[in-house]
Each structure stands twice: as C-alpha cells, then as structure tokens.
Design an enzyme around this catalytic site. Structure first.
Site, PDB file in Angstrom:
ATOM      1  N   GLU A 179      15.128 -13.553   0.164  1.00 32.45           N
ATOM      2  CA  GLU A 179      15.448 -14.562   1.171  1.00 32.45           C
ATOM      3  C   GLU A 179      14.558 -15.795   1.039  1.00 32.45           C
ATOM      4  O   GLU A 179      14.833 -16.835   1.644  1.00 32.45           O
ATOM      5  CB  GLU A 179      15.285 -13.972   2.580  1.00 32.45           C
ATOM      6  CG  GLU A 179      16.260 -12.840   2.897  1.00 32.45           C
ATOM      7  CD  GLU A 179      15.930 -12.174   4.233  1.00 32.45           C
ATOM      8  OE1 GLU A 179      15.129 -12.766   4.999  1.00 32.45           O
ATOM      9  OE2 GLU A 179      16.465 -11.082   4.497  1.00 32.45           O
ATOM     10  N   ASP A 234       0.840  -1.190   0.000  1.00 32.61           N
ATOM     11  CA  ASP A 234       0.000   0.000   0.000  1.00 32.61           C
ATOM     12  C   ASP A 234       0.884   1.252   0.000  1.00 32.61           C
ATOM     13  O   ASP A 234       1.916   1.297   0.675  1.00 32.61           O
ATOM     14  CB  ASP A 234      -0.890  -0.025   1.243  1.00 32.61           C
ATOM     15  CG  ASP A 234      -1.902   1.093   1.265  1.00 32.61           C
ATOM     16  OD1 ASP A 234      -2.722   1.164   0.342  1.00 32.61           O
ATOM     17  OD2 ASP A 234      -1.867   1.892   2.221  1.00 32.61           O
TER      18      ASP A 234
END
Length: 533
Positions: A264, A206
């Site tokens: 990751e 957002d």
C-alpha cells in the site's frame, strides 16, 4: 535516500543495515539509558560508517520484562527514549542524510499490561476475549498440551479471572496474540500502517515464524535424538520441534497479510526473524510474502569453518535460490562474533576477518552496533544481570546482557562517554580500550578498516549484487567468487591461526592481515583475507 539501486534491484538488496539497540547507544539526559536524541546526535557517525539504513530495536512503551519486546502500546514511544515528536524528528534527520529507518515490530505477542490483554482477561465473553490464546486446563489442572516456553518451563500460565490458561511462547508477561481472530489481524496490520504513514521505510518482524499457532493445540513432537546438538540439550524447549506452537504452514497467510500492507506504500521493505525450523523460510518469504528473512544459522554457529558458510547458501537456502538473503553474524540476542568464533577478551585481527567475510557474502548485511569496533562479549557479574534468560541460568549461561552493554564513545571519559550518569549495564575495560575516539585516531583500527571495507563493497557491483559460488581451497580456507555482468571477484579467507597457501592469480583489490599473491600462489597469514580481481 542513499544512492540509487542498480537497475532491477530494490534499495534494500545489498544494503548495509546498521542495528541500533537504543538503550545502549548514547544517553543524552543522564539516566543511564540511551535515547532517541542520542541516536540523532550520532547520525554523523552512522553516516560515516557507510550504512544505508538504521534498524532500531523496539522503542515502544514497555514495562521492560523483555526490554521492549513486551509492548504495552504499539503506537507511541516509551518516555525513557523520548516522544513521538522526537521520533518524527529523528526520522526526518535520517531521511535528510539519505538514510532509511527500519523499525522492529513485535506483533506475535504483547505485554500483559497492554490494554488488549487487560480487557481479554476479564471474562470469556468480552469484546477482546478471543484476542489471545486461551485454553481449558486438563482434568488434573495441568496445561492443555506440551508446549514449552523459549525462556524455560511451560508455555502456559493460569489466570484465575478467566480460570483458563493463556499461551506465551516467551515470558508469562508476553501473552500470545490470536491470529485466528480476524479482528486481531486487522488491528496489528493497522499498527504497521500507523508507522508506514509516518514515513518509516520498513520493518524487521520479531519472531515472524510465530504469528499463527495450531488452532487444535496439538502437542509438539520431540526432536529426534540423532538431530540433537549440544545447544539443544542445554535448553529443554529445544528438545521438541516447534511446528504447532510456531512455524505452522498457516503462518504463510500472515506473511501475505503483512506484504499486502507493505504494497500500500511505495518502496518499503519487510524482513522476518526465523529462529526455528529454518527450512520453512521459503514458505514465509518470497513473492507475495515477506520480501526476505534471516535464520539463526550464523547467529548460533560456534564452528568457524568454511562448511558453516557454505552450508547456508548450499543447504539452508537451496529450496529458495531466488530469495535474496539477509546476512548477519550478530545481534542483540547472541554472543558477540569475536567471542563466539575466537574466545577471549577481543581479537582485532579476527574482527576484521569476520567483517570482511560478512561484507563479501551475498545478501543484505545486518551489522549490529559495536561490531565495527570489534567489541567482544562482556563478562558480567551476577549483580549486573538484567536479562531474564541470564537470571534463569546464571552462572552457567549469562543470557543476552553481554552483547547489550553500552557503546564506548570516548575512552577516557566518564562511562566511556555513553552517559553522564550510571549506565544500565556496565562497560568493560576491553570495550573502553576500543572506544570510538581511540579507533578514529588509529589508521589500522577495526573501525577505520570497516569504513574502508564498506566503501570498497559499495564500489564493487559484483560484491553488492553478484551471484555467489563456493570454491574448493583446502582445509581452513573459505573461498568463493561473486559474479555480476561478467565481472568476477574471488574472495579467500584463512580461518585458521596458521599461514596457508592456495592456488590463485590476479590482482589483490582489498585485504586484511598478511597476504602475498605471486606466481599463481596466494599465501595468507593467520586470519588474513583478500578479494582478488
């Protein structure tokens, strides 16, 4: 997961992402608010639609000043939606069907009820004193600069405990996190890791343009008079260029931090919402930054003309030709597509045309719930308004509630089958007549058209992965071709309510409306469209 991406492409490139607004999707406990169990109960519907992924608007605990976009706990599920265990069950059910899950993440600000802010406001020297953007008043007691809230008024509110102002780009109940503080950055990156470790496939960030503000709190400059549109004059915050309260060049490193976390984990995706300064999209998305993003080019467009579509690719994306775009005509913040581009209480021919354009443009498709039904904007009465923007401007503008009303599932059922109770927003008659059960029984419905259209798109590599080039086709006609590995598909759309003819040849593969291709000429009836081989 759904299918396998073409060699050289990621799973999300060319995917169909179905946006679910949870509180308005399906209610299973009769409280009038949709819930996670309701989403799980409708997975067969989403799967039958042909979606590859589901994007959930926020489901975190929230006091609902901005209906979930004011988060009070980043690592839990709001009780009105369910539990964290219920979330895990939904995620597992999605993955079992080969669907991926994208979460809305609101990292630029929190609720004022978040424990971080509650600690920060207590003093100027506590552990989290600098986790939010605090500033001294001017000598006369006014705010430190001219920044305006996107929801109206000053973007600063005074707090007597700190005897300082705090910055909020939106409501005063949404204080802005201070990304100049490394502890804040570490904390929000750990929020991403929390959900990624649970198996979430990615995030829609957002207001991704708003993470990093100008540390010197410089005044925003005015938007030049010659650049101001009607929309800008309607809402005072749009009369300034938001280049210091948001959209800073420094925001690039925040996007790189997000990308580092995504790397990751295997095969994850992060895209951002960039509602201001669209020319800065390439600064925030691309190699080493967010995978991609979208602007409000289509979401705020009221002009249903070919230049609207061409401009996005030929101008807005010109600075980043290698960036894979996200394409969306609607979401939970804007007036629904058929109303914005057609007006009235609904127009199924226009709905089909818009969906066909959406599914043939280049990019990852973000499709908001109800668009597959051709739902128009709901026209609500004053007593029904929940959105703070509508509360501010009613009746001249009614805010965002009109696109957030509940999904109609069964036309003749109580509240169109959405709930056994009273829905949090009313369901208009124009939606009830377009309920899922009605459309599933009608072969020519917008819903059945959408399902067929998505199947067609997925069978066509040129439409899923191909480059795009716009063609000249005369007034009122949008024309472009998609090409992939020598395979070309040409797309023609009549954006008017009058019949038109354009030069064309080949074989019609898919169409909506009245279309006749004969002897080198293509005749398109009102709001008709075709894909030609």
């Amino acid at each position: 997961m759904t299918g396998s991406a073409e060699k050289g492409f990621k799973w999300w490139q060319g995917a169909i992402v179905y946006q679910v607004y949870p509180r308005s999707f399906f209610d299973t406990n009769g409280d009038g608010i949709g819930d996670l169990e309701g989403i799980a109960a409708k997975l067969s519907y989403i799967e039958a639609l042909g979606a590859d992924a589901v994007w959930l608007s926020p489901v975190y605990p929230s006091p609902d000043r901005d209906f979930g976009y004011d988060v009070s706990d980043y690592c839990d599920v709001d009780g009105k939606f369910g539990t964290l265990a219920g979330f895990d069950a939904l995620l597992a059910a999605l993955h079992e069907r080969g669907l991926r899950l994208i979460l809305d993440q609101v990292l630029a600000h929190t609720s004022d009820r978040h424990p971080w802010f509650q600690e920060s406001l207590l003093s100027r020297d506590n552990e989290k004193a600098d986790w939010y953007v605090w500033a001294e008043a001017r000598e006369d007691g006014t705010p430190p600069n001219n920044w305006l809230s996107a929801f109206g008024g000053a973007a600063w509110s005074w707090h007597p405990l700190r005897q300082q102002y705090y910055f909020h780009k939106f409501l005063r109940q949404q204080p802005k996190l201070n990304f100049h503080n490394k502890d804040v950055v570490r904390a929000v990156m750990d929020v991403l890791r929390f959900w990624l470790a649970r198996g979430v496939d990615g995030f829609r960030l957002d207001v991704a343009n708003s993470f990093v503000h100008d540390a010197e709190l410089k005044d925003n400059p005015p938007l030049p008079l010659e650049e101001r549109s009607f929309l800008d004059w309607v809402h005072a915050p749009r009369l300034q260029r938001h280049i210091y309260d948001a959209n800073t060049e420094e925001n690039e490193w925040a996007m790189r931090e997000v990308r580092g976390v995504m790397e990751e984990f295997d095969d994850r995706w992060a895209f951002g919402e960039f509602s201001e300064e669209p020319s800065r999209l390439p600064l925030y998305a691309g190699a080493g930054k967010l995978h991609t993003g979208y602007t409000f080019h289509f979401l705020e467009a009221w002009s249903f003309e070919s230049v609207t579509f061409r401009a996005y690719y030929e101008e807005a994306l010109a600075a980043a030709p290698a960036l894979w775009p996200c394409i969306t005509f609607s979401n939970h913040d804007v007036i629904r597509t058929v109303t914005r581009w057609g007006g009235g209480a609904g127009d199924d021919a226009l709905a089909k045309l818009c969906l066909m354009i959406l599914m043939t443009l280049r990019g990852t498709v973000l499709m908001y719930q109800g668009e597959e039904l051709g739902l128009p904007e709901a026209d609500l009465e004053r007593g029904d308004i929940k959105d703070p923007v509508g509360d501010l401007y009613f009746p001249f503008a009614k805010g965002r509630d009109g696109c957030r009303t509940p999904m109609p599932w069964v036309s003749a059922a109580h509240e169109a089958g959405f709930t056994d109770g009273t829905p949090w927003l009313p369901i208009p008659e124009s939606h009830r007549m377009r309920a899922v059960d009605v459309q599933e029984a009608e072969p020519a419905s917008v819903l059945n058209f959408t399902r067929a259209l998505i199947r067609f798109r997925k069978a066509e590599k040129a439409l899923t992965y191909g480059a795009i080039r716009f063609l000249e086709a005369g007034d009122g006609v949008l024309a472009f071709e998609r090409e992939y590995e020598g395979e070309v598909r040409r797309c023609f759309f009549n954006l008017t309510r009058e019949a038109v003819s354009v030069p064309a040849s080949g074989e019609v593969l898919f169409e909506t409306g009245e279309a006749v291709l004969r002897e080198g000429a293509l005749r398109l009836g009102p709001h008709a469209g075709v894909v030609v081989a």
